[in-house]
Design a protein around this motif. Structure first.
Motif, PDB file in Angstrom:
ATOM      1  N   ASN A 199       0.810  -1.225   0.000  1.00 35.53           N
ATOM      2  CA  ASN A 199       0.000   0.000   0.000  1.00 35.53           C
ATOM      3  C   ASN A 199       0.843   1.274   0.000  1.00 35.53           C
ATOM      4  N   GLY A 200       1.909   1.269  -0.782  1.00 34.91           N
ATOM      5  CA  GLY A 200       2.736   2.459  -0.910  1.00 34.91           C
ATOM      6  C   GLY A 200       3.720   2.676   0.222  1.00 34.91           C
ATOM      7  N   ASN A 201       3.747   1.788   1.195  1.00 36.39           N
ATOM      8  CA  ASN A 201       4.697   1.888   2.314  1.00 36.39           C
ATOM      9  C   ASN A 201       5.709   0.756   2.205  1.00 36.39           C
ATOM     10  N   ARG A 202       6.932   1.019   2.666  1.00 37.32           N
ATOM     11  CA  ARG A 202       7.981   0.000   2.650  1.00 37.32           C
ATOM     12  C   ARG A 202       8.219  -0.485   4.074  1.00 37.32           C
ATOM     13  N   TYR A 203       8.406  -1.792   4.184  1.00 38.35           N
ATOM     14  CA  TYR A 203       8.618  -2.425   5.481  1.00 38.35           C
ATOM     15  C   TYR A 203       9.839  -3.317   5.414  1.00 38.35           C
ATOM     16  N   SER A 204      10.493  -3.490   6.554  1.00 40.37           N
ATOM     17  CA  SER A 204      11.595  -4.441   6.686  1.00 40.37           C
ATOM     18  C   SER A 204      11.175  -5.494   7.688  1.00 40.37           C
ATOM     19  N   ALA A 205      11.711  -6.713   7.517  1.00 43.30           N
ATOM     20  CA  ALA A 205      11.327  -7.796   8.415  1.00 43.30           C
ATOM     21  C   ALA A 205      12.434  -8.837   8.480  1.00 43.30           C
ATOM     22  N   PRO A 206      12.531  -9.544   9.619  1.00 41.27           N
ATOM     23  CA  PRO A 206      13.476 -10.658   9.708  1.00 41.27           C
ATOM     24  C   PRO A 206      12.975 -11.807   8.838  1.00 41.27           C
ATOM     25  N   ALA A 207      13.907 -12.522   8.209  1.00 42.55           N
ATOM     26  CA  ALA A 207      13.492 -13.578   7.288  1.00 42.55           C
ATOM     27  C   ALA A 207      14.423 -14.777   7.378  1.00 42.55           C
ATOM     28  N   VAL A 208      13.863 -15.943   7.082  1.00 46.42           N
ATOM     29  CA  VAL A 208      14.622 -17.179   6.937  1.00 46.42           C
ATOM     30  C   VAL A 208      14.228 -17.817   5.613  1.00 46.42           C
ATOM     31  N   SER A 209      15.104 -18.660   5.112  1.00 45.97           N
ATOM     32  CA  SER A 209      14.824 -19.357   3.865  1.00 45.97           C
ATOM     33  C   SER A 209      13.807 -20.458   4.113  1.00 45.97           C
ATOM     34  N   TYR A 210      12.772 -20.501   3.293  1.00 47.48           N
ATOM     35  CA  TYR A 210      11.696 -21.485   3.453  1.00 47.48           C
ATOM     36  C   TYR A 210      12.222 -22.911   3.256  1.00 47.48           C
ATOM     37  N   ASP A 211      13.131 -23.080   2.283  1.00 50.69           N
ATOM     38  CA  ASP A 211      13.654 -24.422   2.002  1.00 50.69           C
ATOM     39  C   ASP A 211      15.052 -24.660   2.575  1.00 50.69           C
ATOM     40  N   GLY A 212      15.544 -23.738   3.387  1.00 49.78           N
ATOM     41  CA  GLY A 212      16.817 -23.912   4.074  1.00 49.78           C
ATOM     42  C   GLY A 212      18.048 -23.632   3.235  1.00 49.78           C
ATOM     43  N   THR A 213      17.916 -22.932   2.109  1.00 45.42           N
ATOM     44  CA  THR A 213      19.065 -22.585   1.286  1.00 45.42           C
ATOM     45  C   THR A 213      19.505 -21.153   1.563  1.00 45.42           C
ATOM     46  N   ARG A 214      20.761 -20.864   1.249  1.00 47.78           N
ATOM     47  CA  ARG A 214      21.295 -19.514   1.417  1.00 47.78           C
ATOM     48  C   ARG A 214      20.721 -18.627   0.316  1.00 47.78           C
ATOM     49  N   ILE A 215      20.341 -17.401   0.689  1.00 44.37           N
ATOM     50  CA  ILE A 215      19.819 -16.437  -0.285  1.00 44.37           C
ATOM     51  C   ILE A 215      20.652 -15.167  -0.172  1.00 44.37           C
ATOM     52  N   SER A 216      21.230 -14.753  -1.284  1.00 41.08           N
ATOM     53  CA  SER A 216      22.138 -13.603  -1.316  1.00 41.08           C
ATOM     54  C   SER A 216      21.404 -12.286  -1.209  1.00 41.08           C
ATOM     55  N   GLN A 217      22.163 -11.282  -0.730  1.00 40.47           N
ATOM     56  CA  GLN A 217      21.639  -9.921  -0.662  1.00 40.47           C
ATOM     57  C   GLN A 217      21.315  -9.450  -2.077  1.00 40.47           C
ATOM     58  N   GLY A 218      20.187  -8.753  -2.229  1.00 45.78           N
ATOM     59  CA  GLY A 218      19.763  -8.251  -3.523  1.00 45.78           C
ATOM     60  C   GLY A 218      18.867  -9.216  -4.286  1.00 45.78           C
ATOM     61  N   GLN A 265      15.647 -11.455  -5.306  1.00 44.69           N
ATOM     62  CA  GLN A 265      14.202 -11.283  -5.239  1.00 44.69           C
ATOM     63  C   GLN A 265      13.597 -12.555  -4.662  1.00 44.69           C
ATOM     64  N   VAL A 266      12.701 -12.389  -3.710  1.00 44.11           N
ATOM     65  CA  VAL A 266      12.067 -13.529  -3.050  1.00 44.11           C
ATOM     66  C   VAL A 266      10.555 -13.310  -2.988  1.00 44.11           C
ATOM     67  N   ALA A 267       9.860 -14.398  -2.711  1.00 41.37           N
ATOM     68  CA  ALA A 267       8.426 -14.330  -2.461  1.00 41.37           C
ATOM     69  C   ALA A 267       8.199 -14.693  -1.006  1.00 41.37           C
ATOM     70  N   ILE A 268       7.281 -14.015  -0.352  1.00 36.87           N
ATOM     71  CA  ILE A 268       6.955 -14.304   1.046  1.00 36.87           C
ATOM     72  C   ILE A 268       6.006 -15.501   1.053  1.00 36.87           C
ATOM     73  N   ILE A 269       6.449 -16.602   1.656  1.00 40.57           N
ATOM     74  CA  ILE A 269       5.685 -17.850   1.660  1.00 40.57           C
ATOM     75  C   ILE A 269       4.767 -17.940   2.875  1.00 40.57           C
ATOM     76  N   SER A 270       5.302 -17.604   4.047  1.00 44.18           N
ATOM     77  CA  SER A 270       4.498 -17.635   5.272  1.00 44.18           C
ATOM     78  C   SER A 270       5.151 -16.754   6.328  1.00 44.18           C
ATOM     79  N   ILE A 271       4.405 -16.514   7.397  1.00 43.21           N
ATOM     80  CA  ILE A 271       4.903 -15.717   8.513  1.00 43.21           C
ATOM     81  C   ILE A 271       4.538 -16.455   9.788  1.00 43.21           C
ATOM     82  N   LYS A 272       5.549 -16.743  10.621  1.00 40.91           N
ATOM     83  CA  LYS A 272       5.322 -17.424  11.886  1.00 40.91           C
ATOM     84  C   LYS A 272       6.082 -16.685  12.973  1.00 40.91           C
TER      85      LYS A 272
END
Length: 180
Positions: free
Chosen positions: A139-158, A160-167
């Protein structure tokens, strides 16, 4: 002191307590969420009406009108009826106002179901077995959040990811393969 005077002063005390400690919690970044009605969100249902703001509004109006009419020697039935009606009206008006303000709050955090599926950018490397951070827009606002890899792989800075779930306020993300 009459019951009306006690209610009026108690309402003022609750209001002052709420103003002082509400300001202190903003200053010290203290966040306390209460789930009194068991549905995971405070402020909905019957118990949402019993917030400190609506309670203090009820007590101030109830006590103030009752005390005033008591001093004018108005009939007890009219005095009690007017006090109860004015207290309920004040409490209800404050409850509606608080709900309106909450719904129209600029930059309010989106609900979980609105975020899942959104694209995001990794701004802090997400190690295979640890936490990183993402940034997403809603909605036009930017947010930051802590994240982990859904499948346990390393993901580099920069990346693009999709948000799968939030727990428990942790975002589980999966890398989007843009090369296809």
């Amino acid at each position: 002191m009459s019951l009306f005077g006690i209610c009026f002063l108690t309402g003022l005390a609750i209001l002052m307590f709420n103003l002082i400690f509400g300001s202190l919690s903003d200053f010290f970044s203290i966040d306390l969420d209460l789930d009194l009605d068991g549905d995971g969100s405070f402020g909905h249902g019957l118990l949402g009406f019993l917030s400190p703001s609506t309670l203090s509004g009820f007590l101030i109006a109830f006590g103030g009108i009752g005390f005033y009419l008591e001093k004018l020697s108005v009939s007890p039935i009219i005095m009690w009826l007017a006090a109860i009606v004015s207290g309920n009206l004040a409490g209800f008006a404050l409850w509606k106002l608080m709900r309106f303000l909450k719904q129209h709050e600029n930059g309010a955090a989106p609900e979980t179901e609105d975020i899942v599926g959104l694209p995001a950018e990794v701004v802090g490397v997400i190690p295979a077995d640890g936490f990183g951070s993402i940034r997403y827009a809603y909605n036009g606002n930017r947010y930051s959040a802590p994240a982990v890899s859904y499948d346990g792989t390393r993901i580099s800075q920069g990346s693009q990811v999709a948000i799968i779930s939030i727990k428990q306020h942790v975002f589980y993300v999966s890398e989007i393969n843009l090369e296809e």
